[in-house]
Structures are given as C-alpha cells and as structure tokens.
Write a protein that holds these residues in place. Structure first.
Motif, short mmCIF file in Angstrom:
data_model
loop_
_atom_site.label_atom_id
_atom_site.label_comp_id
_atom_site.label_asym_id
_atom_site.label_seq_id
_atom_site.Cartn_x
_atom_site.Cartn_y
_atom_site.Cartn_z
N ILE A 609 0.84 -1.22 0.00
CA ILE A 609 0.00 0.00 0.00
C ILE A 609 0.87 1.26 0.00
N LEU A 610 1.95 1.22 0.75
CA LEU A 610 2.86 2.37 0.81
C LEU A 610 3.44 2.67 -0.57
N VAL A 611 3.87 1.62 -1.29
CA VAL A 611 4.45 1.82 -2.61
C VAL A 611 3.39 2.35 -3.58
N VAL A 612 2.21 1.76 -3.52
CA VAL A 612 1.13 2.19 -4.43
C VAL A 612 0.77 3.65 -4.16
N ALA A 613 0.67 4.01 -2.88
CA ALA A 613 0.29 5.38 -2.54
C ALA A 613 1.37 6.37 -2.99
N ALA A 614 2.62 5.99 -2.84
CA ALA A 614 3.71 6.88 -3.28
C ALA A 614 3.69 7.06 -4.79
N LEU A 615 3.52 5.95 -5.51
CA LEU A 615 3.45 6.04 -6.97
C LEU A 615 2.21 6.83 -7.39
N GLY A 616 1.10 6.61 -6.68
CA GLY A 616 -0.13 7.34 -7.01
C GLY A 616 0.04 8.84 -6.83
N THR A 617 0.78 9.24 -5.82
CA THR A 617 1.03 10.66 -5.60
C THR A 617 1.77 11.27 -6.78
N VAL A 618 2.76 10.52 -7.32
CA VAL A 618 3.54 11.03 -8.43
C VAL A 618 2.71 11.06 -9.72
N THR A 631 -0.86 11.18 -0.55
CA THR A 631 0.21 11.57 0.38
C THR A 631 -0.20 11.27 1.82
N SER A 632 -1.45 11.55 2.15
CA SER A 632 -1.94 11.26 3.50
C SER A 632 -1.94 9.77 3.77
N LEU A 633 -2.21 8.98 2.75
CA LEU A 633 -2.19 7.53 2.90
C LEU A 633 -0.78 7.05 3.22
N VAL A 634 0.22 7.67 2.58
CA VAL A 634 1.61 7.34 2.91
C VAL A 634 1.88 7.61 4.39
N GLY A 635 1.43 8.78 4.87
CA GLY A 635 1.62 9.10 6.28
C GLY A 635 0.90 8.16 7.20
N ASP A 688 14.63 12.66 -14.40
CA ASP A 688 14.00 12.60 -13.09
C ASP A 688 13.74 11.16 -12.67
N LEU A 689 13.31 10.34 -13.65
CA LEU A 689 13.05 8.93 -13.34
C LEU A 689 14.34 8.23 -12.93
N GLY A 690 15.43 8.51 -13.63
CA GLY A 690 16.70 7.89 -13.27
C GLY A 690 17.20 8.31 -11.90
N LEU A 691 17.13 9.61 -11.63
CA LEU A 691 17.57 10.09 -10.32
C LEU A 691 16.72 9.52 -9.19
N ALA A 692 15.40 9.51 -9.42
CA ALA A 692 14.52 8.99 -8.38
C ALA A 692 14.77 7.50 -8.14
N GLY A 693 14.93 6.75 -9.23
CA GLY A 693 15.17 5.31 -9.07
C GLY A 693 16.49 5.02 -8.36
N ILE A 694 17.56 5.71 -8.80
CA ILE A 694 18.87 5.48 -8.18
C ILE A 694 18.85 5.89 -6.71
N ALA A 695 18.23 7.07 -6.44
CA ALA A 695 18.19 7.55 -5.06
C ALA A 695 17.38 6.61 -4.18
N GLY A 696 16.25 6.13 -4.71
CA GLY A 696 15.42 5.22 -3.92
C GLY A 696 16.12 3.91 -3.64
N ILE A 697 16.70 3.32 -4.69
CA ILE A 697 17.42 2.05 -4.50
C ILE A 697 18.62 2.24 -3.58
N GLY A 698 19.33 3.36 -3.76
CA GLY A 698 20.49 3.62 -2.90
C GLY A 698 20.10 3.80 -1.44
N THR A 699 19.00 4.51 -1.21
CA THR A 699 18.55 4.70 0.17
C THR A 699 18.15 3.37 0.79
N ALA A 700 17.48 2.54 0.02
CA ALA A 700 17.09 1.22 0.53
C ALA A 700 18.33 0.38 0.86
N MET A 701 19.33 0.43 -0.01
CA MET A 701 20.56 -0.33 0.24
C MET A 701 21.27 0.19 1.48
N LEU A 702 21.31 1.51 1.62
CA LEU A 702 21.98 2.09 2.78
C LEU A 702 21.26 1.72 4.07
#
Length: 936
Positions: A609-618, A631-635, A688-702
């Motif tokens: 649900i968190l992933v769907v809500a985040a993607l839905g916001t975008v 966004t409220s659903l993410v919160g 933007d898609l590349g930066l968002a994907g790399i940043a998201g994957i990098g944050t998850a790895m970290l």
C-alpha cells in the motif's frame, strides 16, 4: 551581594528605559542612571576585599559538556574596568539626556546603552573563555545597533556594518584561539589558563593561539591594519562615541592583552608582533589625525594612536611596560571622554564639526573652551595633567628597554615623532576651534550649553588635574591592585611630576616644541600630505573587497539560480548519490551479517500500500486533491508502522502531524494558480526517473546495510536511567524534556521564530479567491454546512480534554506537550473549518502570538528555576508529596516545561493556519478549506 548582579543589573535594566518612555524623558534617563549606579555600588561593595588582595569569584555550571560555565571573577584588573565602565557610564547618561533632541527615541537609546554596558561588564568579569567570548560578541552586536542609531542616514548604516564585520570577524578568530587554548590547558576556566603560562608557551600550538587571539584584540581596539573602522563608527551620536569609542569598547582589545599577559607574553614573538603593531598604529594614527577637518575624525584617529601606544607598552612584555599601559589606559579614557563630550557640545551649539568653519569659539563659549583646552593639553602630555605622567612612563620604557641593534635608537626616535604629531593635532584642535579668527557660515550662533550638560566634562577635566598633580593619592591605589592581579606582584615604580632632568623629559620637551613648530608649518604640511600621501585607505580596500565579493556572489547566483525547483532537487540528489556511492565502488559489503526479521502478511500488505500510494502521488500530481489523499495515505501507513514496532509516541505525533499538514496543504493548494500545464521534455522525464530510481534504490541499500550491522545503542542507558534520573517512565518524553531539554528549548524557539516570520510575511496579504476548480466547475456556496457545524462544536471541548489528558500523562505514558499541542490545534482548526475564523475568535478571544511568548517564558523559567537552586540549566526535579485520601502523588518540574512546549506548538500551528486562511480577504479560511472539499 553576588558579583553577577554587576552584569545582571544593566542587562535587565535595558528593559526599563523603553518601558518608561510614556512617563517622560527625565524618567527614562533616571531609570538608566539608577541601574548604572546600582551596578557601580555593587562593585564598590566588594572594593575592600579587592584592595586587600583577594579575588571575589563565583562559579555555576551551565553546559559542562562543552566547558561553558558561569564563572565570574572580580580581581584588581576587573575592578579597574568596572569602575571605568560604570563611572563613565553614569556621566554619559547625564550628558546624553541634554545632548539628544527632545523628539529622539530616548528609551531605545538608553536601552541599547544598558545592553552594551552589561556586555562590557561581562567581558571584564568573565572567568571562563567561552563566557568571555559570548559577552565579546554581544558588545559587537550592541555597538552595531548604537552606531546605526541614526539608521535613516547612509553613513551610519555603512559605519555600523563595517564595525560589525571587522570586530565580529576578529571574534571568530578569537573563538578558534580560545578553543585551541582550552585544548592545550585542558580547561576553559580562565583562572586555570592564566596559571598555565609555561605550558602554553612551550606548546607547538602557541603561535596559532597567539595570532588568533591577537586578531580578536587588534580588530576590537582598531589596531593597524584594522584601524579604519573606528573613524567610520563616528557616525554614531556623540555620547556613543564618548562611551564606546574612547572609554570602553575599544578598550576591550587592550583589556584582552592585559588579561592574557601572564600566559601569552614573555616570548620574542609576542614582543615583535604586539609592540610592532602598536608602534605602527601609534605613529600612523597620530599622523592622520593632524589632517582631519572633522573634530570627531581628529579625535577618532588620536584614539587609534593612543590605543597603539597602550598596545606597544603591553607588547614590551615587561612589568613596567604593563604598569605604564594600564596607567595610560585610565588617563586616555578620562581625557578622551571629556574631549568627545566637548566636541558634542560644539556640534550641538554650532550645528557643525568642520574646523574650517568653527573658529573663534572662545568669544562665544569661553567656559566650554577652557574645559576642552585643558583636556586637549592632557592629550598632548602637558605637565601637571594626567597625560604627561603616563607619557613620561612611555618614553622611559622606549629608552630603558633592552633593544637589539638599531632598535635601541630607532624606537625612541619613532616614539618622539609620535609625540610631536600628538602635540601638533592637539594644538590644532585648540587653535582652530577656539581662536584662529571668526566663525565661517555657522548654521547657528553658538553659546554656552545647559549647565548640567557641562558637568560630565567638568568631572573629567577635574580628574585630569587631580591625577596630574596628586597621582600617588588618586590613581596609585587603583593602579597597584590592577597591576598586582595582572603580574602577581607589584613592581617598584614611581609616579611623580618631577623626576629631574632625564631622557624622558628631554623627549617630552622635543615633542612639545616640535609639535608646536610643526603646526606653524601646517600649510606646507597639508600641501605635502596631499601630494605624497597615498589616496587609498583601509576603508576603501574594505569597500572594494565587499563590492567584489557581492559581484562574485551575484554572478554565481545568476549561473546557478534559475528559479527551477526541479533543477535544485536534481543537483541535490545527484550530489548525494555520488557521495553515498563512493563506499560501494570501493568494495563495501551491503549485508552486515545480522539475521533478518521474518516477514509477515500484514507487513507485506502495508509495504505494498505504501508503494502504491507513493506512486499514485507522483502519477496523479496534477489532480491536487487526489494526490493529497495519496500523500496522507503514505503518512497513515508510516503511522501504522510505528504502531507495529511499539512506538506509540511516534505514532501519535505522526498522526497529528498528518492531520495538520493535510489542512495546511488544502489551504496552500487552494491558492495555487491553475493555469495551463507546462510541457516537460522527454529528457527531463528520463532524468528525473533515473535520479529517483537510483536515489530510492540507494537509500534502501543504505538502510539495509545499517540495519544488518551490529551497533551499540544508547537506548539501554535511557531505559535504565529514565525513571531514577528523569522521574518518568515514558522514555521518549523524558529524553525530550530532561536529557536533551536544551535541544527541545532551541527547537521550540526556532518554531516560534518561524511562526513570527510567517505571520509577518502574511500580514495584510490578500489573494484572489478562485470561484471554479481546474475543470471549470463552480465551487459550493454553502461554506459552513449546518451538519458539520453541529458535529464540530461538541468535539472542541472533547479535543481539548484529550489534549490536556495527553499532556499530563506524557511523562509516564505515551503523550507529551508536542502531541497535546497538535491535538488541541486539530480541534480548533476543525472548529474554524466548520464555523469560520470570525465566529471562533469571538468566542475564544485568544492571541496566538501571546500564547507562543508565554510558552517560551514558561519553558525558560523552568530552566532558570533549576539554575537558581544550584543545578544545571533545565535540570528537572521530582517531588512525591502525600495528599489526603489520594495518597502519594508525583509532581515533576518537567511537566511545566512540557506545558511551555504545548503552548508554543499550539500557538504556532494556529497562527500559521489562521493567517493562511485569511489570505482570501473577507472570506474566512474555513470557506477555502470547505470549498476544496465540496468540489469533489
């Protein structure tokens, strides 16, 4: 009485003059004079102990983790400066009352003067390096406000900015020096530092420590090459010049040289740097003073010269050099304060300070002329006046010091030349102002000033004569105790009018005769000066540097700042990716070895649900309300995550913040323009898609790498000590209001400042209210539905009751001031949405600004209460009194601190949201929120 009251009286007394304005000018002046007199009396109260050779000290811990303590010490040196600061301050207040115009803002002036006085007293009494630095910077700030007192004039603003830039820059260098010095000694307590002179001088860090501290001293005391700020500070009113720039503030630098004399002097490096800079400043300032046509300009450069003389004497590093330096420091404060006051009287009566216009004033104001001439003679070093005695000691030190090579004759020759210049500008002041023909086009006809305006000048001139004739009976006892505290002992020295025929006397005679002769050749001297003296100056170099830095900043901004938020975020994410990718490139292992927690169906569903809500916001970002719901659903999912991991405090906070921010976003989205969509290039989409994907994957790895590595947590310490040390079982709340309460105090202070800033920005701002949504549909007209109003009204007392319940239980159970403030704000916002701001305010009558202020005062008062009782600032206390029927109850002082947090949070939220709602003008903000809801 505690010596801390010497500082505290003028600090608190700074509030009196602005409050007394309504009672008239006299009451304002009397309030400032009373505070200063009380500080003076407290200093005199301790005089017997100081004169007996004892130091009066006090010590209270403040922030022991960084070595900052409220350590104060009143020794002989501090006592000398306390007498100068408070004694001269009293006379300045009397003088300023008659000098300043009747329509002037006298309350503000005396309030700032008291603030500066408190800062100066703090410098001389501080027995902790960091505390001294705090007061040091406070003098820079308060002097900036005093110099810019006439803020409507360009010269005042420029002079204030220059003074602040130079002195504050020196303060930063001094901070670095103090940190190094504290590191070498192992303590920031000044008493321990002064006792470790041998250790400091032998340390490899001695040279950087010396240079950094000297930068602070030289900038504050206007030593070459930083001397140019002082003449520009003369844009301040004359009482400010007489107090700050002759008797007190500029003396802070030489006070620093005296205070650190035992620990930093005694090396060739000290002697060459300090005496070299002092001698250069002495000659340069005296020479330039001759050519200044403005009376205050002449006195400003003569002040620079005399400060150079004092610096030179301390730079010698000898006991008698220190004695002579302190003696001239006192003498200069006396005769220069009287000269500035006389200059102010002349300006006050003639309307100008230009000596090319002011001539022949003797025939108009002979009494004032006599006083000014005596003070100028003291400045020139005429016998039977105080300046003569310290000048003789100065000449003696240049002769009898152990110089090497040509310095043996060069230094006395340069000192004599400086004496010639001093006599020349003193003679010019006397002759050009009071004789030399008749006035030229004066703005007004001069006459003697009011009787009481001359009294301060009379007192100073009388001191010039008394010290000059009876030095042993007047100044010697005070000089002895200050020298003893400086050196640890009092060396043999003699202060007398006549020492027989000697080289210092011959040098004085040469200086007097040479100065008079030089003045007689002033026309040729002026012509030669205009022909040969370089036109550039420190001021011009400073202004040029400021301009170049500003131009460079503008060019950088023009290249970087294109007002594109997407570009800024892209650069930020790109830089973060590069920094965090470095360990991966070097072969860093992601998996840390700690066993992973098992997955369950609920966690997977929440993550989905968190992933769907985040993607839905975008994806649905163009549909504002739908994106806000996503966004409220993410919160909400984040809130449930906190609940899942047993963090009820965080869950309550997150849920409350989500509700508040949803309303805030509704208000903001309502006023956003709904124009045509701007097309974005395909390149931007892929970037933007590349930066968002790399940043998201990098944050998850970290995050994965951190959570799978063993760590030593501090949570065990807080769990074990929360109840015994903090008096509460809710560890989160105890951390906020006890263990890191200073951080919390800082955070709510920043919150209050932000609220005040937003309030100021939105005050009076009105925006056009849209009547249709983005699809062209007209919005609902019923902005306050009856059903919603009826439901919301009984909910308000319930919400407030819940808020109070959460507040009071927060020390032992989930809750606290922050959550309670958000809950109360939700209840009030709901009421305003349902019934409107005006309807709600008529019934509540709450000033949210006042609420924020009261909250901050309660939080600070809690800390001060602990401090008064002898505990570190904001230390909490717990009591367990027995109450009839109920039995034992627990009372914690942290609850009072939490009440302050509650009020600040509630006031801030309501102030911001209410003023955002008022942007629609006559329509209340609730109509805006309700309309956004109705359009769906």
């Amino acid at each position: 009485m505690p010596i801390g009251s010497i500082i505290l009286l003028p600090l608190l007394g700074a509030l009196l003059p602005p409050l007394m304005v309504r009672h008239g000018r006299a009451v304002v002046a009397w309030s400032a004079a009373l505070v200063t007199a009380l500080a003076l009396l407290v200093g005199l109260w301790h005089a017997p102990a100081v004169f007996s050779g004892s130091d009066v000290s006090s010590h209270r811990e403040w922030i022991p983790m960084i070595g900052l303590a409220l350590s104060l010490r009143l020794d002989g040196l501090a006592f000398l400066f306390v007498m100068l600061i408070t004694g001269i301050g009293l006379l300045i207040i009397l003088y300023a009352y008659y000098y300043l115009p009747k329509d002037d803002r006298l309350g503000r002036f005396f309030g700032l003067l008291m603030l500066f006085q408190s800062a100066m007293l703090g410098i001389v009494l501080a027995d902790n390096l960091l505390l001294l630095l705090l007061f040091w910077e406070l003098t820079s700030l308060s002097s900036f406000l005093l110099i810019a007192y006439k803020s409507n004039t360009r010269v005042a603003r420029q002079g204030a900015r220059m003074a602040l830039a130079i002195t504050a820059g020196g303060g930063l260098a001094m901070l670095a020096g103090f940190l190094l010095l504290g590191h070498v000694v192992g303590s920031f307590e000044l008493s321990e530092v002064l006792a470790a002179g041998d250790l400091v001088r032998a340390d490899p860090l001695y040279l950087p420590i010396l240079i950094l501290i000297l930068l602070g001293a030289f900038t504050k005391s206007a030593q070459f090459p930083f001397h140019f700020w002082l003449p520009n500070a003369m844009a301040a009113p004359t009482p400010v010049s007489a107090y700050l720039h002759s008797a007190t503030m500029v003396k802070a630098g030489v006070f620093l040289l005296a205070r650190f004399f035992p620990v930093l002097s005694g090396t060739e490096t000290w002697s060459y740097i300090v005496s070299g800079i002092g001698l250069t400043t002495l000659v340069l300032g005296a020479y330039i003073a001759i050519f200044k046509h403005d009376i205050k300009g002449l006195l400003a450069y003569s002040t620079i010269s005399h400060l150079g003389l004092i610096t030179f004497l301390f730079g010698l590093g000898t006991p008698l050099g220190a004695v002579a330096g302190l003696f001239h420091l006192v003498n200069h404060a006396v005769f220069k304060a009287s000269l500035f006051m006389a200059a102010g009287i002349i300006d006050h009566e003639t309307g100008t300070r230009d000596m090319r216009q002011i001539n022949g004033l003797w025939s108009f104001m002979p009494y004032t002329a006599t006083l000014a001439m005596v003070a100028a003679a003291a400045m020139a070093g005429v016998p039977l006046l105080n300046g003569f005695l310290s000048k003789e000691m100065f000449f003696a030190e240049t002769i009898y010091h152990s110089w090497v090579g040509p310095l043996e004759w060069l230094v006395p020759a340069v000192a004599t030349l400086a004496g010639v210049f001093a006599v020349a500008y003193s003679v010019r002041f006397i002759h050009d102002v009071f004789f030399n023909g008749k006035p030229v086009d004066l703005p007004r006809t001069p006459h003697e000033p009011p009787r009481w305006m001359k009294i301060p000048v009379e007192v100073f001139v009388a001191l010039c004569l008394l010290v000059g004739i009876f030095p042993e009976q007047t100044v010697r006892p005070l000089l002895d105790i200050s020298v003893a505290s400086l050196l640890g002992t009092t060396p043999e020295y003699h202060i007398a009018i006549w020492h027989g025929f000697s080289m210092p006397l011959y040098m004085s005679m040469i200086a007097t005769v040479g100065g008079i002769l030089l003045y007689t050749q002033r026309q040729r001297l002026f012509a030669a000066h205009d022909r040969w003296f370089p036109r550039t100056s420190g001021e011009a170099a400073f202004q040029y540097s400021v301009k170049r830095i500003r131009d460079l900043a503008n060019r950088l901004i023009a290249k970087i700042d294109n007002e594109s938020l997407q570009r800024y975020v892209a650069w930020l994410l790109g830089a973060a990716i590069l920094v965090t990718a470095a360990p991966l490139v070097s072969g860093w292992q992601i998996f840390g070895g700690v066993a992973l927690s098992p997955l369950d169906g609920v966690s997977l569903a929440a993550a989905f649900i968190l992933v769907v809500a985040a993607l839905g916001t975008v994806i649905a970002r163009r549909q504002r309300l739908f994106a806000l719901i996503m966004t409220s659903l993410v919160g909400l999912i984040v809130t449930l995550t906190f609940v899942h991991f047993s963090a009820p405090d965080l869950a309550l906070t997150q849920l409350s913040v989500e509700l508040i921010t949803t309303v805030l976003m509704l208000l903001a989205l309502f006023f956003l323009p709904g124009g045509p969509r701007q097309e974005v290039s395909r390149w931007r989409h892929w970037r933007d898609l590349g930066l968002a994907g790399i940043a998201g994957i990098g944050t998850a790895m970290l995050a994965f790498a951190v959570m799978t590595r063993p760590s030593i947590s501090i949570s065990d310490y807080f769990l074990a000590t929360s109840k015994p040390l903090g008096g509460g079982q809710n560890v989160v709340n105890v951390i906020l209001v006890d263990f890191r309460s200073i951080d919390t105090l800082g955070e709510i202070t920043v919150l209050a400042i932000a609220a005040a800033g937003i309030f100021a920005l939105l005050w009076g701002l009105r925006l056009a209210v849209p009547t249709h949504d983005l699809e062209g549909r007209r919005w609902a007209q019923d902005v306050h539905p009856l059903i919603m109003s009826m439901i919301a009204r009984p909910l308000l007392p319930l919400a407030l009751l819940v808020a109070v319940f959460i507040l009071l239980r927060g020390h032992n159970l989930p809750g606290g001031g922050f959550i309670a403030g958000l809950v109360a704000a939700i209840g009030l916002i709901l009421q305003q949405i349902a019934s409107g701001i005006e309807w709600t305010q008529k019934r509540l009558r709450i000033s949210y600004l006042a609420m924020i202020g009261v909250g901050l005062l309660i939080a600070v008062a809690t800390g001060i209460g602990a401090f008064v009782l002898g505990y570190p600032f904001l230390t909490s206390a717990t009591l367990h009194p027995e109450v009839a029927v109920i039995g034992e109850i627990e009372l914690a002082s942290a609850v009072a601190f939490d009440v302050g947090v509650f009020l600040v949070v509630l006031g801030t939220m309501m102030l911001i949201l209410e003023n955002l709602g008022r942007l629609s003008g006559a329509s209340p903000p609730s109509s805006s929120v309700e309309s956004v809801s109705e359009k769906t």
